[in-house]
Design an enzyme around this catalytic site. Structure first.
Site, PDB file in Angstrom:
ATOM      1  N   THR A 158     -18.641   3.665  28.668  1.00 54.90           N
ATOM      2  CA  THR A 158     -17.371   3.896  29.343  1.00 54.90           C
ATOM      3  C   THR A 158     -16.730   5.160  28.766  1.00 54.90           C
ATOM      4  O   THR A 158     -16.974   6.249  29.255  1.00 54.90           O
ATOM      5  CB  THR A 158     -16.435   2.674  29.209  1.00 54.90           C
ATOM      6  OG1 THR A 158     -16.349   2.286  27.836  1.00 54.90           O
ATOM      7  CG2 THR A 158     -16.950   1.502  30.035  1.00 54.90           C
ATOM      8  N   LYS A 184     -22.521   0.081  23.234  1.00 56.30           N
ATOM      9  CA  LYS A 184     -21.489   0.992  23.702  1.00 56.30           C
ATOM     10  C   LYS A 184     -20.181   0.639  23.027  1.00 56.30           C
ATOM     11  O   LYS A 184     -19.951  -0.510  22.613  1.00 56.30           O
ATOM     12  CB  LYS A 184     -21.330   0.935  25.225  1.00 56.30           C
ATOM     13  CG  LYS A 184     -20.923  -0.426  25.803  1.00 56.30           C
ATOM     14  CD  LYS A 184     -19.440  -0.754  25.769  1.00 56.30           C
ATOM     15  CE  LYS A 184     -18.606   0.304  26.458  1.00 56.30           C
ATOM     16  NZ  LYS A 184     -17.135  -0.067  26.366  1.00 56.30           N
ATOM     17  N   THR A 195     -17.210  -7.001  18.987  1.00 58.03           N
ATOM     18  CA  THR A 195     -16.326  -5.871  19.247  1.00 58.03           C
ATOM     19  C   THR A 195     -16.968  -4.745  20.030  1.00 58.03           C
ATOM     20  O   THR A 195     -16.656  -3.599  19.828  1.00 58.03           O
ATOM     21  CB  THR A 195     -15.750  -5.318  17.936  1.00 58.03           C
ATOM     22  OG1 THR A 195     -16.807  -4.951  17.065  1.00 58.03           O
ATOM     23  CG2 THR A 195     -14.882  -6.318  17.257  1.00 58.03           C
ATOM     24  N   GLU A 282     -12.343   6.784  19.630  1.00 58.01           N
ATOM     25  CA  GLU A 282     -11.538   7.609  20.535  1.00 58.01           C
ATOM     26  C   GLU A 282     -10.565   8.483  19.755  1.00 58.01           C
ATOM     27  O   GLU A 282      -9.738   7.993  18.988  1.00 58.01           O
ATOM     28  CB  GLU A 282     -10.777   6.706  21.510  1.00 58.01           C
ATOM     29  CG  GLU A 282     -11.698   6.041  22.512  1.00 58.01           C
ATOM     30  CD  GLU A 282     -11.023   4.983  23.353  1.00 58.01           C
ATOM     31  OE1 GLU A 282     -11.657   4.534  24.321  1.00 58.01           O
ATOM     32  OE2 GLU A 282      -9.873   4.604  23.048  1.00 58.01           O
ATOM     33  N   ASN A 405      -5.217   6.980  24.971  1.00 54.15           N
ATOM     34  CA  ASN A 405      -4.954   5.596  25.349  1.00 54.15           C
ATOM     35  C   ASN A 405      -3.608   5.395  26.025  1.00 54.15           C
ATOM     36  O   ASN A 405      -3.402   4.363  26.678  1.00 54.15           O
ATOM     37  CB  ASN A 405      -5.077   4.695  24.115  1.00 54.15           C
ATOM     38  CG  ASN A 405      -6.538   4.405  23.805  1.00 54.15           C
ATOM     39  OD1 ASN A 405      -7.179   3.623  24.489  1.00 54.15           O
ATOM     40  ND2 ASN A 405      -7.071   5.088  22.802  1.00 54.15           N
ATOM     41  N   THR A 410      -4.237   5.269  33.945  1.00 56.58           N
ATOM     42  CA  THR A 410      -3.518   6.024  34.973  1.00 56.58           C
ATOM     43  C   THR A 410      -4.122   7.402  35.189  1.00 56.58           C
ATOM     44  O   THR A 410      -3.681   8.131  36.054  1.00 56.58           O
ATOM     45  CB  THR A 410      -2.045   6.179  34.564  1.00 56.58           C
ATOM     46  OG1 THR A 410      -1.955   6.770  33.276  1.00 56.58           O
ATOM     47  CG2 THR A 410      -1.352   4.838  34.550  1.00 56.58           C
TER      48      THR A 410
END
Length: 410
Positions: A158, A184, A195, A282, A405, A410
């Site tokens: 993702t 992933k 997790t 991230e 995040n 959006t």
């Protein structure tokens, strides 16, 4: 960070377990048009075990697959990315079952022998027309080549910046057993079972309950010891697929001693994957390891290491290359397990900054530059004279993580 940039990775070489075919395909679930459906199919009934999220909010595919494992008749692991099928009510469970039924029909097995995993945005119904198209496409591409394995690994990503795959062989009984794995994860990563999504595969002969017990231990030593953001997902799943189709005709299940050798190799494979999760955190700029020693026992050491690694103040200090030892030792102090303050010492990247409860004079600027110049930072924390030890791996916390995040859905 771009969604599923894994396809840009350089070529790699893997040894793949015998008796397994792989595929990755585009169903159109992801707006980016990147691969989003993965299939792993065994040539004959195989042992499949699983460990799952301990979050009380659990996705439909977790509920369904958890009810099927461990099993000795597994045939398929089906994964979709781009949609978590979590918090989707009865419709979500019906869709998870429909995925299993379609995969079973296309691969010639029973729906009970199909395991399903999903990952992506929570709370949105699966676009089943696209999911079905992806499953049909993947079923038509199944193969045993490394490229097929990598395609299956790409299709589960993702927000990952790179694919995460590892393979290894282990010599037992004078023959080579193969282990290959993929996973992933880059965000919503916290140690509380698995997790992330991951699959370990082997051609070693291992029974269902043994595989289940072994996988639980492997996860406990690897995937449960990493953290990016302290958030345990609704979809966490790690599966172990054992075909028993080695090059030898000896299909007798591994003995206890033989299993220990295999499990050590599998643990190393899983640990490499777990570290990749952290390295791909991230927005992360640095990876850091917390090693705790001197605790009363290993469990206490684990709790302390986890607490230090999860602290936002520690994470941001790592981001800034700040040797702020006070944040680290204070986190150890509130972790819960008893420590000996007068026997507590701290070493950061080889520099002792705190010894037996007392700070030492250091060149903070020099140590800061050393921390900033490395992608990895090592924190060695001794909390007493006990025999407990543990290691924990985490990413730092950056402004990029917050930006990413804050805009994810959006």
């Amino acid at each position: 960070m771009t969604e599923n940039a894994a396809q840009n990775d350089p070529p790699t070489t893997h040894v793949l377990p015998r008796g397994i075919r792989f595929a990755g395909a585009v169903g159109g679930i992801k707006a980016s048009g990147k691969p989003d459906v993965s299939l792993i199919v065994t040539d004959r009934p195989a042992v499949i075990a699983g460990v799952y999220t301990t979050n009380q909010i659990v996705a439909a595919p977790v509920v369904l697959t958890r009810s099927k494992t461990p099993t000795a008749t597994g045939r398929v692991v089906l994964t979709n990315s781009g949609n978590a099928n979590a918090c989707t009510g009865e419709e979500g469970m019906c869709n998870a079952k429909a995925m299993c039924e379609q995969a079973a029909e296309l691969t010639g097995c029973d729906a009970a022998d199909v395991m399903v995993m999903s990952t992506g945005v929570i709370g949105q119904p699966l676009p089943m027309e696209k999911v079905r198209a992806g499953i049909e496409s993947a079923a038509g591409k199944l193969g045993v080549a490394e490229s097929d394995f990598l395609a299956s690994a790409d299709a589960i990503c993702t927000t990952d910046q790179f694919r995460k795959t590892v393979s290894q062989t282990v010599s037992i009984r004078g023959q080579e057993f193969r282990i290959a794995a993929k996973c992933k994860g880059a965000g919503m990563i916290a140690p509380n079972m698995a997790t992330m999504l991951g699959v370990l595969m082997t051609d070693a002969p291992i029974g269902p309950q043994t595989a289940q017990d072994s996988l639980r231990e492997i996860a406990g030593q690897t995937f449960n010891r990493v953290s990016v953001d302290g958030h345990t997902s609704t979809n966490d799943t790690v599966m172990l697929v054992c075909t028993g189709l080695s090059e030898s005709k000896d299909s007798q299940e591994l003995t206890k001693d033989e299993l220990a050798v295999w499990q050590e190799a599998a643990t190393q494979v899983a640990l490499k994957l777990a570290k990749m999760l952290v390295a791909d955190g991230e927005g992360a700029a640095r990876f850091f390891e917390v090693r705790v020693s001197g605790a009363s026992n290993d469990e206490d050491a684990f709790v302390i290491a986890k607490t230090v690694a999860a602290s936002p103040l520690v994470k941001t200090a790592i981001t800034g290359g700040d040797p702020n030892w006070g944040r680290i030792v204070s986190a150890a102090g509130y972790a819960g397990p008893k420590i000996q303050p007068e026997r507590t010492s701290l070493v950061i990247d080889g520099v002792t900054v705190f010894q037996n409860g007392t700070p030492l004079p250091i060149d903070a600027a020099k140590l800061s530059e050393k921390m900033k110049s490395n992608n990895e930072v090592l924190v060695d924390l001794k909390v007493g004279d006990g025999h407990g030890n543990a290691s924990f791996w985490a990413s730092d916390l950056t402004e990029a993580y917050v930006r990413f995040n804050s805009l994810y859905t959006t």
